[in-house]
Design a protein around this motif. Structure first.
Motif, PDB file in Angstrom:
ATOM      1  N   GLY A   1       0.830  -1.190   0.000  1.00 38.68           N
ATOM      2  CA  GLY A   1       0.000   0.000   0.000  1.00 38.68           C
ATOM      3  C   GLY A   1       0.864   1.238   0.000  1.00 38.68           C
ATOM      4  O   GLY A   1       2.089   1.173  -0.153  1.00 38.68           O
TER       5      GLY A   1
ATOM      6  N   LEU B   1       0.736   5.950   0.373  1.00 35.56           N
ATOM      7  CA  LEU B   1       0.036   7.219   0.416  1.00 35.56           C
ATOM      8  C   LEU B   1       0.460   8.010  -0.806  1.00 35.56           C
ATOM      9  O   LEU B   1       1.653   8.235  -1.024  1.00 35.56           O
ATOM     10  CB  LEU B   1       0.370   7.996   1.688  1.00 35.56           C
TER      11      LEU B   1
ATOM     12  N   LEU C   1      -4.940   7.178   0.242  1.00 34.14           N
ATOM     13  CA  LEU C   1      -4.324   5.961   0.753  1.00 34.14           C
ATOM     14  C   LEU C   1      -4.741   4.813  -0.150  1.00 34.14           C
ATOM     15  O   LEU C   1      -5.934   4.643  -0.425  1.00 34.14           O
ATOM     16  CB  LEU C   1      -4.777   5.698   2.194  1.00 34.14           C
TER      17      LEU C   1
ATOM     18  N   ASN D   1      -4.300   0.550  -1.276  1.00 31.38           N
ATOM     19  CA  ASN D   1      -3.956  -0.778  -0.768  1.00 31.38           C
ATOM     20  C   ASN D   1      -2.869  -1.405  -1.635  1.00 31.38           C
ATOM     21  O   ASN D   1      -2.322  -0.761  -2.536  1.00 31.38           O
ATOM     22  CB  ASN D   1      -5.207  -1.656  -0.684  1.00 31.38           C
TER      23      ASN D   1
ATOM     24  N   LEU E   1      -1.858   4.035   7.453  1.00 30.93           N
ATOM     25  CA  LEU E   1      -1.073   3.143   6.605  1.00 30.93           C
ATOM     26  C   LEU E   1      -0.186   2.239   7.464  1.00 30.93           C
ATOM     27  O   LEU E   1      -0.136   1.024   7.253  1.00 30.93           O
ATOM     28  CB  LEU E   1      -0.218   3.956   5.632  1.00 30.93           C
TER      29      LEU E   1
ATOM     30  N   ARG F   1      -0.533  -1.866   7.759  1.00 32.72           N
ATOM     31  CA  ARG F   1       0.621  -2.737   7.505  1.00 32.72           C
ATOM     32  C   ARG F   1       0.916  -3.620   8.713  1.00 32.72           C
ATOM     33  O   ARG F   1       1.168  -4.815   8.583  1.00 32.72           O
ATOM     34  CB  ARG F   1       1.854  -1.902   7.160  1.00 32.72           C
TER      35      ARG F   1
END
Length: 91
Positions: free
Chosen positions: A24, A26, A38, A40, A74, A78
């Protein structure tokens, strides 16, 4: 110190061995009303985060705040994916 969570008292996890994948990301946009997105692992926008960021934007929060919150989310996604993989919960 071990701090058991309700329902997980017998689950053992050594976080020092956890490997968190850098999936993923930003993305910064050129749009004033949606400065950050954001995404994935597949590169698709994470809609609940987009809604949250739009709400912050509507409340007049600065772009730096949106970026900071998005990066925190994020990192959390994760970490969650990594702990789910380590625990075998299908995440």
């Amino acid at each position: 110190m071990d701090l058991p969570m309700h329902g997980y008292e017998d689950v053992q996890c050594d976080l020092s061995t956890l490997e968190v994948a850098r999936v993923g990301g930003l993305r910064e946009t050129t749009q004033a009303w949606e400065p950050y997105v954001l995404v994935n692992a597949a590169g698709c926008e994470v809609e609940p985060v987009a809604v949250f960021l739009r709400d912050l934007q509507a409340a007049g929060r600065p772009h730096a705040t949106l970026r900071s919150y998005a990066l925190d989310l994020l990192r959390w996604f994760r970490f969650s994916a990594g702990t789910c993989s380590a625990q075998g919960c299908g995440g």
